[in-house]
Design a protein around this motif. Sequence first.
Motif, PDB file in Angstrom:
ATOM      1  N   LEU A 150       9.393  -6.953  -3.284  1.00  0.00           N
ATOM      2  CA  LEU A 150       8.177  -6.596  -2.567  1.00  0.00           C
ATOM      3  C   LEU A 150       8.466  -5.709  -1.361  1.00  0.00           C
ATOM      4  O   LEU A 150       7.709  -4.789  -1.065  1.00  0.00           O
ATOM      5  CB  LEU A 150       7.450  -7.862  -2.105  1.00  0.00           C
TER       6      LEU A 150
ATOM      7  N   PHE B 240       6.857  -2.168  -0.412  1.00  0.00           N
ATOM      8  CA  PHE B 240       6.245  -1.898   0.877  1.00  0.00           C
ATOM      9  C   PHE B 240       6.792  -0.641   1.544  1.00  0.00           C
ATOM     10  O   PHE B 240       6.061   0.067   2.227  1.00  0.00           O
ATOM     11  CB  PHE B 240       6.411  -3.094   1.809  1.00  0.00           C
TER      12      PHE B 240
ATOM     13  N   GLN C 179       4.802   2.064   0.213  1.00  0.00           N
ATOM     14  CA  GLN C 179       3.433   2.018   0.742  1.00  0.00           C
ATOM     15  C   GLN C 179       3.404   2.499   2.186  1.00  0.00           C
ATOM     16  O   GLN C 179       2.507   3.245   2.588  1.00  0.00           O
ATOM     17  CB  GLN C 179       2.881   0.598   0.655  1.00  0.00           C
ATOM     18  N   LEU C 180       4.406   2.067   2.975  1.00  0.00           N
ATOM     19  CA  LEU C 180       4.454   2.484   4.378  1.00  0.00           C
ATOM     20  C   LEU C 180       4.629   3.992   4.465  1.00  0.00           C
ATOM     21  O   LEU C 180       3.955   4.671   5.228  1.00  0.00           O
ATOM     22  CB  LEU C 180       5.617   1.800   5.102  1.00  0.00           C
TER      23      LEU C 180
ATOM     24  N   GLY D 189       1.382   5.560   3.283  1.00  0.00           N
ATOM     25  CA  GLY D 189       0.216   5.191   4.084  1.00  0.00           C
ATOM     26  C   GLY D 189       0.264   5.728   5.500  1.00  0.00           C
ATOM     27  O   GLY D 189      -0.713   6.291   5.991  1.00  0.00           O
ATOM     28  N   ILE D 190       1.407   5.547   6.177  1.00  0.00           N
ATOM     29  CA  ILE D 190       1.460   5.979   7.570  1.00  0.00           C
ATOM     30  C   ILE D 190       2.495   7.075   7.780  1.00  0.00           C
ATOM     31  O   ILE D 190       2.736   7.492   8.897  1.00  0.00           O
ATOM     32  CB  ILE D 190       1.765   4.796   8.512  1.00  0.00           C
TER      33      ILE D 190
ATOM     34  N   LEU E 232       2.600   1.335  13.261  1.00  0.00           N
ATOM     35  CA  LEU E 232       1.623   0.332  12.820  1.00  0.00           C
ATOM     36  C   LEU E 232       0.876  -0.171  14.052  1.00  0.00           C
ATOM     37  O   LEU E 232       1.236  -1.162  14.645  1.00  0.00           O
ATOM     38  CB  LEU E 232       2.325  -0.838  12.141  1.00  0.00           C
TER      39      LEU E 232
ATOM     40  N   ARG F 144      -2.818   0.148  14.423  1.00  0.00           N
ATOM     41  CA  ARG F 144      -4.264   0.322  14.295  1.00  0.00           C
ATOM     42  C   ARG F 144      -5.055  -0.950  14.509  1.00  0.00           C
ATOM     43  O   ARG F 144      -6.225  -0.926  14.847  1.00  0.00           O
ATOM     44  CB  ARG F 144      -4.612   0.851  12.898  1.00  0.00           C
ATOM     45  N   LEU F 145      -4.416  -2.093  14.212  1.00  0.00           N
ATOM     46  CA  LEU F 145      -5.155  -3.360  14.299  1.00  0.00           C
ATOM     47  C   LEU F 145      -4.834  -4.041  15.620  1.00  0.00           C
ATOM     48  O   LEU F 145      -3.673  -4.187  15.980  1.00  0.00           O
ATOM     49  CB  LEU F 145      -4.759  -4.264  13.136  1.00  0.00           C
TER      50      LEU F 145
ATOM     51  N   VAL G 162       0.619 -11.091  -0.654  1.00  0.00           N
ATOM     52  CA  VAL G 162       0.949 -10.017   0.275  1.00  0.00           C
ATOM     53  C   VAL G 162       0.555  -8.642  -0.277  1.00  0.00           C
ATOM     54  O   VAL G 162       0.034  -7.796   0.445  1.00  0.00           O
ATOM     55  CB  VAL G 162       2.438 -10.097   0.687  1.00  0.00           C
ATOM     56  N   LEU G 163       0.714  -8.450  -1.581  1.00  0.00           N
ATOM     57  CA  LEU G 163       0.315  -7.159  -2.137  1.00  0.00           C
ATOM     58  C   LEU G 163      -1.193  -7.044  -2.280  1.00  0.00           C
ATOM     59  O   LEU G 163      -1.737  -5.949  -2.369  1.00  0.00           O
ATOM     60  CB  LEU G 163       0.983  -6.927  -3.495  1.00  0.00           C
TER      61      LEU G 163
ATOM     62  N   SER H 288      -2.680  -5.575   0.912  1.00  0.00           N
ATOM     63  CA  SER H 288      -2.619  -4.117   1.017  1.00  0.00           C
ATOM     64  C   SER H 288      -3.166  -3.437  -0.233  1.00  0.00           C
ATOM     65  O   SER H 288      -2.812  -2.309  -0.537  1.00  0.00           O
ATOM     66  CB  SER H 288      -1.176  -3.680   1.261  1.00  0.00           C
TER      67      SER H 288
ATOM     68  N   ARG I  83      -4.622   0.086   0.051  1.00  0.00           N
ATOM     69  CA  ARG I  83      -3.673   1.119   0.472  1.00  0.00           C
ATOM     70  C   ARG I  83      -4.187   2.001   1.604  1.00  0.00           C
ATOM     71  O   ARG I  83      -3.768   3.141   1.732  1.00  0.00           O
ATOM     72  CB  ARG I  83      -3.299   2.036  -0.713  1.00  0.00           C
TER      73      ARG I  83
ATOM     74  N   PRO J 166      -4.162   2.826   5.647  1.00  0.00           N
ATOM     75  CA  PRO J 166      -3.139   2.532   6.660  1.00  0.00           C
ATOM     76  C   PRO J 166      -3.341   1.159   7.287  1.00  0.00           C
ATOM     77  O   PRO J 166      -2.371   0.431   7.524  1.00  0.00           O
ATOM     78  CB  PRO J 166      -3.338   3.640   7.692  1.00  0.00           C
ATOM     79  N   GLU J 167      -4.589   0.794   7.540  1.00  0.00           N
ATOM     80  CA  GLU J 167      -4.842  -0.516   8.155  1.00  0.00           C
ATOM     81  C   GLU J 167      -4.381  -1.650   7.248  1.00  0.00           C
ATOM     82  O   GLU J 167      -3.769  -2.611   7.696  1.00  0.00           O
ATOM     83  CB  GLU J 167      -6.343  -0.708   8.455  1.00  0.00           C
TER      84      GLU J 167
ATOM     85  N   ILE K  56      -2.157  -1.583   4.896  1.00  0.00           N
ATOM     86  CA  ILE K  56      -0.700  -1.638   4.776  1.00  0.00           C
ATOM     87  C   ILE K  56      -0.104  -2.288   6.016  1.00  0.00           C
ATOM     88  O   ILE K  56       0.800  -3.110   5.933  1.00  0.00           O
ATOM     89  CB  ILE K  56      -0.133  -0.227   4.542  1.00  0.00           C
ATOM     90  N   GLU K  57      -0.668  -1.935   7.176  1.00  0.00           N
ATOM     91  CA  GLU K  57      -0.204  -2.565   8.414  1.00  0.00           C
ATOM     92  C   GLU K  57      -0.417  -4.080   8.356  1.00  0.00           C
ATOM     93  O   GLU K  57       0.475  -4.871   8.679  1.00  0.00           O
ATOM     94  CB  GLU K  57      -0.958  -1.982   9.609  1.00  0.00           C
TER      95      GLU K  57
ATOM     96  N   GLY L 223      -0.681  -5.927   5.709  1.00  0.00           N
ATOM     97  CA  GLY L 223       0.214  -6.515   4.717  1.00  0.00           C
ATOM     98  C   GLY L 223       1.627  -6.696   5.273  1.00  0.00           C
ATOM     99  O   GLY L 223       2.244  -7.739   5.100  1.00  0.00           O
TER     100      GLY L 223
ATOM    101  N   ASP M  74      -5.757 -10.075  10.629  1.00  0.00           N
ATOM    102  CA  ASP M  74      -5.476  -8.815   9.933  1.00  0.00           C
ATOM    103  C   ASP M  74      -5.528  -8.998   8.426  1.00  0.00           C
ATOM    104  O   ASP M  74      -6.175  -8.238   7.716  1.00  0.00           O
ATOM    105  CB  ASP M  74      -4.083  -8.299  10.318  1.00  0.00           C
TER     106      ASP M  74
ATOM    107  N   GLU N 267      -8.446  -7.133   6.082  1.00  0.00           N
ATOM    108  CA  GLU N 267      -8.124  -5.922   5.335  1.00  0.00           C
ATOM    109  C   GLU N 267      -8.041  -6.140   3.826  1.00  0.00           C
ATOM    110  O   GLU N 267      -8.151  -5.206   3.062  1.00  0.00           O
ATOM    111  CB  GLU N 267      -6.809  -5.321   5.835  1.00  0.00           C
TER     112      GLU N 267
ATOM    113  N   ARG O 187     -13.020 -10.164  10.583  1.00  0.00           N
ATOM    114  CA  ARG O 187     -12.108 -10.619  11.643  1.00  0.00           C
ATOM    115  C   ARG O 187     -12.754 -11.721  12.460  1.00  0.00           C
ATOM    116  O   ARG O 187     -12.112 -12.720  12.804  1.00  0.00           O
ATOM    117  CB  ARG O 187     -11.789  -9.454  12.594  1.00  0.00           C
TER     118      ARG O 187
END
Lengths: 225, 488
Positions: free
Chosen positions: A197, A201, A204-205, A208-209, A217, A219-220, B142-143, B146, B149, B151-152, B154-155, B157, B236, B240, B304
């Motif tokens: 996993l 990731f 994905q990272l 994604g970013i 990371l 944004r949240l 966990v997947l 996200s 997909r 950005p939020e 993924i963060e 996740g 989070d 998300e 949230r």
Amino acid sequence: MALTQLSLAEQLVLTLAALILFTSFLLLAQNRIVSLIHTFAWQGVLLFVTTCLMAANSGRHHLFISAGLTLALKVFFIPWQLRRLVIKLDIRRDVEVVGGPSLVMIAGGVLVLFSYYVVLPIRELSFLASRNTIAISLAVILIGMLMIITRRKAVAQVIGFMSLENGLFFAAVVATYGMPMVVELGIAFDVLVAAILFGIFFFQLRSGIGSLDVDHLNRLHEVDR
Amino acid sequence: MTALYLTLLIPLAATLCFAVIGHWKQAGTLNLLVCLATFGTSLQCAVEVFNHGALLSPGKLFYVDAFNVYLLLLNAFVGLTTAVFSRSYMAHEVEIGRVDDARMRLYHSMYQGFLLTMLVALTTNNLGLLWVAIEGATLATVLLVSLYRTPESIEAGWKYFILCGVGIAQALFGTVLIYFAAERVLPGTDDALLWSVLKQHAGELEPTVLTLAFVFLLVGYGTKIGLVPLHNWLPDAHSEGPTPMSAILSGLLLNIALYAVVRYKMLIEPALGNHLPGYLMMGFGMLSFTVASILLHRQKDVKRMFSYSSIEHMGLMTFAFGIGGPLATFGALLHMIVHSLTKSAIFVTVGHAAHVAGTQSIDKIRGLIRTQPAIGWSLLFGTIAIAGFPPFGVFTSEFLLFTATMKSWPWLVFPLLFGLGVAFAGLFRHLQPMVFGEPPAGQLPVKANMLPVLLHLLLVLLLGIAIPDVLSRWLDQATIMVVGKGLL
């Protein structure tokens, strides 16, 4: 008790424990990604040797199976996979500047002292000098956490996480001759899935970013700003 | 016994099947049927335990008693109703192109995988396997966090993965310590991690090791419960991920982690002879309760906001189990049921509301009651229920908890009342405009299946008005298991 009074096996286990702790500190300070992966693999080798030693010494042969799992997962599969991903994502030459390296090392030292302080009240010692070994495994776990906190690169955080798992494995092996087989297998399965996993990731990272730097990371938030 | 095995085998088979066929148009319906079958077998299992007492599987690997079988049933039930919701919700997500075939396969497979890990965690007799299953629950979801997909997501996740992974590793260290203590009493057996064996030998275990172990276990599983200050992943991950996931995360996963902590408390507290585990749980519980109710006020995302409400309620339950005693424990067990029913109903409603408004932002969801009354009223009643108003069941359980607190720690009632008041204000301040405000022009109703919500809220209402005799006797049995003394 002087070290020389212990049996040879106990002395060896203590030496290995010290070496594992040493590799933990190496991981903490190492800032090149590829070297980091190699150091992690060496920690796996030490863990493998410890497990084999315990298996041979105690005559509990199911420990050989868990030694084999350690060898396959921690020495070969995970480092190989991380290395492959690092090459694929082209971050091989990345150098991560660890903020305040001397401070981090001192913090690591403090964690070792703290671990000894925590396990000091445990009165009863088993065959092994287990106060030492439990303290060291706790220190390896805590240093793994420290590494996750101080690193900004996702790959380094994953290595911190896996080295933390090494600490757990070490604790299980030296304090209790390994967990029961079904648990041992379950944990190995979880580690395997986690390693896969993490690989997913990374991609994905990246997509994604646009980076494997976890500083991006952001944004949240706990509360809105 | 067969019923128990089937309860575990059905989701296992479904996990594997959905990995191949999860993208079919009918996969949602199939998912629903699988959940229905699981619910049927777990009901059968519950009846068996109710009639014949605790079941221990021949290999001693699984153990079902009054305490975990009611959670087993609750799990299967919420899994079922969420599957009803997930069918239409995910169909809508596919329609608007947010997920593709591969992700639908992942989604359905992991939906069942997640249910499986939780059922294993509940029914296993082996404390090591309990850890493996709870870690497995993280890996399964966990997947899904996200899945979109963005950005939020993924963060969210990544945070979920790292925080829960590290947290739960502490719990493994605690488990190793327990095994270390048990090995000294029961050398050379593989039984030393079995709950049923450990419980018998609890008095002989080394207290210093147990104390240390409990601290690690509480921190580890507490991360999964969402106890402050280890809660950062929770809002989070809830906000998300896809909404059905939020519903089962909030309704089920948090309960399972709390279940694990309570199991250890049952084991460790009598062995220690002091109340340290209880005090620790009370402290963390109270802290989470207070902090979450304050943070509720400053949320912009509706999911949230409700996930902070989950932290608040989990804090309250942890606090109640920490107090101990039959009344508080009975209340906490009841609260586990009503909270997970109400919270999953709310998440389902919020999912539909987000489809109506096209966003999860509280500022942009307006006038639900005019656009689609069913959703508006459901959200209103759900929030009333979760805020602890009579005649809903949350009121009953909170009332029991307060009575218990009043008896043993009178001055702690004030922070509790304060927290409830603050949480109430926070929820309603945001709810008012979402439900009653002026709907934006062109807001259209969506196709929504409100059956799960209706069913959950009616059950919660029923539990608030009159707890059925069967259930109260059952909870009493569980209370006897946990604290050694019944209420009735």
